[in-house]
Structure formats: C-alpha cells, structure tokens
Write an enzyme that holds these catalytic residues in place. Structure first.
Site, PDB file in Angstrom:
ATOM      1  CG  HIS A   1      60.575 -19.912 119.526  1.00 61.68           C
ATOM      2  ND1 HIS A   1      61.969 -20.404 118.722  1.00 61.68           N
ATOM      3  CD2 HIS A   1      60.866 -18.480 119.226  1.00 61.68           C
ATOM      4  CE1 HIS A   1      62.473 -19.601 118.165  1.00 61.68           C
ATOM      5  NE2 HIS A   1      61.755 -18.306 118.461  1.00 61.68           N
TER       6      HIS A   1
ATOM      7  CG  HIS B   1      64.618 -18.257 121.754  1.00 55.12           C
ATOM      8  ND1 HIS B   1      63.194 -18.338 121.948  1.00 55.12           N
ATOM      9  CD2 HIS B   1      64.894 -17.626 121.171  1.00 55.12           C
ATOM     10  CE1 HIS B   1      62.711 -17.363 121.369  1.00 55.12           C
ATOM     11  NE2 HIS B   1      63.783 -16.602 120.780  1.00 55.12           N
TER      12      HIS B   1
ATOM     13  CB  CYS C   1      63.843  -3.904 111.590  1.00 57.55           C
ATOM     14  SG  CYS C   1      62.985  -5.379 112.020  1.00 57.55           S
TER      15      CYS C   1
ATOM     16  CB  CYS D   1      66.319  -6.511 113.713  1.00 62.20           C
ATOM     17  SG  CYS D   1      65.934  -7.719 112.524  1.00 62.20           S
TER      18      CYS D   1
ATOM     19  CB  CYS E   1      62.522  -6.332 108.487  1.00 57.82           C
ATOM     20  SG  CYS E   1      63.707  -7.517 109.172  1.00 57.82           S
TER      21      CYS E   1
ATOM     22  CG  HIS F   1      61.324  -9.609 112.344  1.00 61.47           C
ATOM     23  ND1 HIS F   1      62.793  -9.142 112.408  1.00 61.47           N
ATOM     24  CD2 HIS F   1      61.281 -10.208 113.607  1.00 61.47           C
ATOM     25  CE1 HIS F   1      63.116  -9.415 113.682  1.00 61.47           C
ATOM     26  NE2 HIS F   1      62.094 -10.418 114.342  1.00 61.47           N
TER      27      HIS F   1
ATOM     28  CE  LYS G   1      65.224 -16.009 113.819  1.00 62.51           C
ATOM     29  NZ  LYS G   1      65.427 -14.603 114.221  1.00 62.51           N
TER      30      LYS G   1
ATOM     31  CE  LYS H   1      56.674 -18.875 121.633  1.00 63.49           C
ATOM     32  NZ  LYS H   1      55.793 -19.403 122.665  1.00 63.49           N
TER      33      LYS H   1
HETATM   34  N1  MSP Z   1      68.727  -9.990 122.251  1.00 65.18           N
HETATM   35  C1  MSP Z   1      69.159 -10.540 121.071  1.00 65.18           C
HETATM   36  C2  MSP Z   1      70.491 -10.867 121.438  1.00 65.18           C
HETATM   37  C3  MSP Z   1      71.582 -10.150 122.449  1.00 65.18           C
HETATM   38  S1  MSP Z   1      73.035 -11.214 122.603  1.00 65.18           S
HETATM   39  C4  MSP Z   1      73.910  -9.824 123.153  1.00 65.18           C
HETATM   40  C5  MSP Z   1      68.322 -11.293 120.467  1.00 65.18           C
HETATM   41  N2  MSP Z   1      67.448 -11.930 121.112  1.00 65.18           N
HETATM   42  S2  MSP Z   1      66.557 -13.114 120.373  1.00 65.18           S
HETATM   43  O1  MSP Z   1      65.637 -13.482 121.630  1.00 65.18           O
HETATM   44  O2  MSP Z   1      65.686 -12.260 119.290  1.00 65.18           O
HETATM   45  O3  MSP Z   1      67.203 -13.957 119.713  1.00 65.18           O
HETATM   46  C6  MSP Z   1      68.195 -14.702 120.398  1.00 65.18           C
HETATM   47  C7  MSP Z   1      68.847 -15.923 119.740  1.00 65.18           C
HETATM   48  O4  MSP Z   1      67.769 -16.991 119.395  1.00 65.18           O
HETATM   49  C8  MSP Z   1      69.526 -15.375 118.462  1.00 65.18           C
HETATM   50  O5  MSP Z   1      70.929 -16.103 118.345  1.00 65.18           O
HETATM   51  C9  MSP Z   1      68.611 -16.078 117.520  1.00 65.18           C
HETATM   52  O6  MSP Z   1      69.179 -16.452 116.023  1.00 65.18           O
HETATM   53  C10 MSP Z   1      68.213 -17.279 118.054  1.00 65.18           C
HETATM   54  N3  MSP Z   1      67.024 -17.767 117.436  1.00 65.18           N
HETATM   55  C11 MSP Z   1      65.725 -16.963 117.428  1.00 65.18           C
HETATM   56  N4  MSP Z   1      64.916 -17.965 116.544  1.00 65.18           N
HETATM   57  C12 MSP Z   1      65.655 -19.057 116.007  1.00 65.18           C
HETATM   58  C13 MSP Z   1      65.392 -20.054 115.167  1.00 65.18           C
HETATM   59  N5  MSP Z   1      64.123 -20.172 114.552  1.00 65.18           N
HETATM   60  N6  MSP Z   1      66.440 -21.016 115.272  1.00 65.18           N
HETATM   61  C14 MSP Z   1      67.416 -20.871 115.904  1.00 65.18           C
HETATM   62  N7  MSP Z   1      67.971 -19.999 116.582  1.00 65.18           N
HETATM   63  C15 MSP Z   1      66.912 -18.889 116.616  1.00 65.18           C
HETATM   64  O7  MSP Z   1      68.591 -11.251 119.169  1.00 65.18           O
END
Ligand code: MSP
Length: 539
Positions: free
Chosen positions: A31, A34, A140, A143, A163, A166, A314, A317
C-alpha cells in the site's frame, strides 16, 4: 557541494553508498505506506548515482514467520506458494511500475540468505552468545513481536489485551526457546550511540531508542518450536529462527556476507537503513547488538520515517485502510506520485494523504509552475527561432540572478536530499528556482521583446530564451532522481542530448555550470509534462 570522495567510482574496493529499505511482509499486497519508504530510498540512491558515486540500493521481502504461514493456510496454499505469488504478482511489479531502480531484490526464502543466516547464528551460538531458556509473554502476530505491558491496550474483556499498533488481541506464548544475550549489550550500545550521534535519525527517534536502552535490556528470544515456517537452527532443528533475527540479516546476506568477501568489503557497513518508526528498535538496538556479537561493523545510519495515516491511524491493509499506489498513479501518473509524497510530508513525521491536496499540488506546482514553463519556453524558441536554441549574447544582471538561483538550488538540494534526507526541503529549493524562472520571464516579457525587430531586440530575445532553456536544463538534472520520466521528456524537448549526452550521464557537481546547454540545440515542444487532470480521467 557535499564531499563525495569516499564513494567515488574509482578504486576497485572503494566503499559504495549502500541504502536499504525494510524487507516487506508478503502476507498482503503493498500500500502507499510501503511505497513511501521505497520511493524515498530510490530518490536518495538516484541522487547519489547522479553524484557519480558507486551506489547499491537493496529492497526485498520478508517471507517467514507465523503471519505469512497463517495467511497461506487461510488461502489454502503452502507458504512458499503464497510468497512466490505475492512477490511476482504484487511486489516486484509495483516497484517496476514506480520506476524503483533497486540493484538487488532479496527474498528471505532464498538459499543465498538461509545458508548465510544459519552460519551467522551458528557462529553466535559457538561464541556463547545464544543459550537455551524459557519464555512466556503476550505476543502480537501482526508485529511478530513479544510485547511489554506498557505496549498493550485494554480489550473487550478483562483478560483481553490489544496490541497498541494493530489494535488486535495479543496471544499468550509460552515456550522453551533459545535466547540471544541482548542484555549484555546495553552499555556497549549506549557508548556507540554517544560516539556516533548521527547513527539514529531524526532526533526524536534517537531519544526514543536512548530511553529504551537506558532501561535494562532483556535477552531476546530468537527461536520458535511451535511452527516450522522459518530457518531451522543448525544445532537444533526442532526450532526455527525468530523471523526478525532472520530478516535483519538480509542486509548482509544480500551484500555478500560469507559468500563474496570482496563485494561485502565494498558494501558493508551500509550507509543508510531506511525504516518505519515502528521497526526502529529492531534496527537500532537488536541489529547493532547482533552485529557486535558477530564482530561485524555497524551500519552508519538508521533513519526512521513517519507513517502515512488514515483517519488518525496508521494506514494498513489489516485495518482495511491500505490504498494501492496504482489507484493514485492511474490518475496522477507515476512521477507526480513520486513527487507528491516526498514534497508534502516532511520525512520523519506522520502525514495524511488527501486527494484534494494531491490535486491542488499537481495543478499548481507541477502543471502550472513547472509544466507550463517548459512548454512556454519550447513554444517560444519554436515560434521566434524556428526551434533552434539561440546564443545568449546580451546577458546582464537579470540573467546572472537566474544562474545564481540555479547554483543555490543545486547546493541546497544536494545537501538536503543527498545528506539530510530532507526530501521536502530539497524539492522545495528546486521549485523555488522554477518560480524564479517564471518570475524572470514575467519581468522580461519576451513576447513583447519579440515585437522589436532590431538587432538589439533580437539579441535580447535570444538571451531571454537561452536563459530560460538553460535554467530548464539544470532543472531537468536536479529533478531526474525524483521524476525520471518527466526529466527525460524535458531533456528531449531541450535537444540537450546532442551536445551533452544522455541525462543519466549528467552529474550533480556540474549542474550549476552555467552555459552548458549549447546554442544550436534543437528545441521541440514534445508532450505536455503534466496534462490537466480532467482530460486525463476522461480519457
Ligand atoms: N518485515 C518487517 C521489516 C523487516 S526489515 C528487516 C516489517 N514489514 S512490514 O511490511 O510490516 O512493514 C515494512 C515497512 O513498511 C515498515 O518500515 C513500516 O513502518 C512501513 N509501513 C507500513 N505501513 C506504513 C504506513 N502506513 N506509513 C508508512 N510506513 C508504513 O515490518
């Protein structure tokens, strides 16, 4: 201009400017949140490439752990099948679509990763950094993390705890597993943070980490034995490695750790780990401690960005608030997308996406200020000089001010984007310059000067149009890391390749050398850079 010497392309083993994104969980599709970090890293690395540095940009996917396993089960496929599908159908195509120029894409299920991870943890085990023990606590799955009491919210019933990230119930986990002696690293970490004040950025993130480490660190549970979707511990195959311990190592396994010592020496330590603020502790506490235990150097910087928010929460999905980037690019285009999020939200703070704000910025900053400038200049060179760029033979103070403006924009942008990761500030400096060029044309009124047929009048008109075109030449180079397709179109419209070569061959250091665009270049009107949105959605 900031020093570039230590990443110069000369010298076989010169250190590279190495930037990583987090590796994303593939339980779902990407989304806006990311894409935000991945685009930021792309702009940063393109900027450094344009400085002529050796650069390496890494992204990838995090494929182990309970969250992925459960998603696969719920969809009736094996975890590997699920990951393969999501990576190939959703994640990789999105990065291509957004023009992300990553040098590698690591998947934690790849053997090049799992083999090295096993060696790494075996080494820590042999060194006595890992021991067997028991643990119970609230966990969680969202997380993939044990939670501290302070990180929980009250749930619907007296026993239920949620959590805080979440807003979903945590599970009670009770296991015998292996522990990493994280508690031993508190003083060493504090010493490291003190000696490297720029290690964690921004300052708010650094303070949060300091406060956390100043309390007593607990040893970290690093294995699980109740499910098997993970990297088996080499000395006890009943356990798989905790997903985060496996995931963090992607930064070294992809860089050649244990497989290609020469490349590893060039790439490690990483220059910047880009992370979301929710995964800061993993990167600024656990990861450095693991590297210390292994005797490896620590990354130079960990930079935390804020969250994209929806309704004060935040974007995610799992909360059904995740917007797909393609929902926006189909309307605004890829370059405007890359521009908008980095321009509108200061890196490091939370921000909201709004359709109205995006539309307003698209129209005023991209279409009116920038796009119109480019098309007006090309149109006038066409009309008054048959599309052949004239020489500036009558330059004076007004032209010098434009040349100075380009120099300032280049210097400020280089510092802000290239060093401080203040993308909004750097882009603002470039667009200040665009405004200045618009102001210059308004003042010089070339359309009026065009009515003066005298030799002096022609020389004046030629000078004004050359100045504007040369300003656009500089703008195309400065915007190339942010909006590569638009900059290419502008480069083509200015006929710049003829005298200067490809846009990709231009460097930040020479962008402000006034007069680079040779007179005689063939200027053509080309496509409108930012078409009106109504027309676009109607088509
Ligand atoms: N798999 C772990 C990261 C491992 S790194 C060795 C993870 N994955 S995640 O897919 O949940 O999140 C990846 C990144 O996306 C994180 O840095 C997280 O902060 C970012 N984001 C997820 N949702 C977000 C927003 N709504 N806004 C900005 N970034 C966000 O955590």
């Amino acid at each position: 201009m900031a020093a570039t010497a230590d990443h110069s392309t000369t010298g076989a083993n010169a250190p590279a400017y190495y930037v990583s994104t987090p590796i994303y969980y593939v339980n779902d599709r990407p989304h806006l949140g990311h894409a935000y970090t991945t685009v930021a890293g792309d702009v940063l690395t393109r900027w450094h490439r344009q400085r002529g540095e050796k650069v390496w940009y890494l992204t990838g996917t995090d494929e182990h752990g309970q969250k992925i396993m459960r998603t696969a089960e719920a969809n009736g496929v094996s975890p590997q099948e699920w990951c393969d599908k999501l990576v190939e159908e959703a994640w990789k195509p999105l990065w291509e679509h957004l023009e992300i120029a990553n040098d590698d894409f690591i998947r934690t299920t790849q053997q090049r990763h799992t083999d090295r991870v096993q060696e790494f943890v075996q080494d820590l085990y042999d060194k006595g950094e890992i021991y067997k023990g028991g643990y119970s606590g609230p966990y969680c799955v969202g997380c993939e993390e044990f939670k501290l009491p302070a990180e929980l919210l009250d749930g619907a019933t007296e026993d239920e705890k949620l959590c805080s990230v979440h807003k979903r119930p945590v599970e009670w986990l009770e296991e015998e597993n292996y522990f990493f002696r994280l508690s031993a690293y508190g003083p060493k970490l504090l010493e490291f943070y003190a000696e490297n004040p720029d290690f964690i950025q921004p300052a708010s993130a650094r303070n949060e980490v300091l406060r956390f480490v100043e309390q007593d660190l607990k040893d970290l549970s690093i294995s699980r034995s109740t499910f098997n979707w993970g990297v088996p511990l080499p000395w006890d195959e009943k356990h798989v490695l905790y997903v985060w311990v496996d995931a963090l190592q992607n930064y070294i396994t992809a860089a050649g750790y244990g497989s290609d010592p020469e490349r590893f020496a060039e790439l490690w330590p990483a220059s910047v780990h880009l992370v979301g603020k929710d995964i800061l502790r993993f990167h600024a506490v656990i990861w450095p401690a693991m590297l210390m235990a292994a005797g490896l150097p620590l990354p130079k910087r960990v930079v935390a960005n804020g969250w994209l928010m929806v309704g004060g929460e935040k974007m995610s999905k799992s909360n059904l608030t995740g917007i797909a980037p393609t929902d926006l690019t189909s309307h605004f285009g890829v370059d405007a997308y890359r521009y908008y999020f980095l321009r509108a939200i200061p890196f490091g703070t939370d921000g909201s996406f709004s359709w109205e704000d995006f539309t307003a910025r698209y129209t005023s900053e991209l279409a009116n200020d920038f796009g119109n400038l480019a098309s007006r200049v090309a149109a006038m060179v066409g009309k008054y000089f048959e599309g052949v760029l004239p020489a500036a033979t009558a330059a004076g103070e007004a032209e010098q001010a434009v040349a100075d403006g380009l120099r300032t924009a280049a210097e400020v942008a280089d510092l802000k984007i290239g060093e401080e990761l203040d993308f909004a500030g750097g882009i603002a400096a470039i667009f200040e310059f665009v405004k200045q060029v618009n102001g210059y044309l308004t003042e010089q009124e070339p359309w009026k000067v065009a009515k003066d047929d005298s030799e002096e009048g022609r020389a004046r008109l030629a000078t004004i149009l050359y100045t504007a075109a040369e300003a656009l030449r500089g703008t195309a180079v400065l915007l190339n890391p942010l909006m590569p397709s638009t900059s290419e179109k502008l480069w083509a419209s200015l006929g710049a390749a003829e005298g200067l070569g490809a846009l990709s061959a231009q460097t930040v250091a020479t962008v402000a050398d006034w007069g680079r665009l040779p007179a005689g270049a063939t200027v053509t009107k080309g496509d409108i850079l930012f078409p009106r949105l109504e027309e676009k959605s109607a088509s």
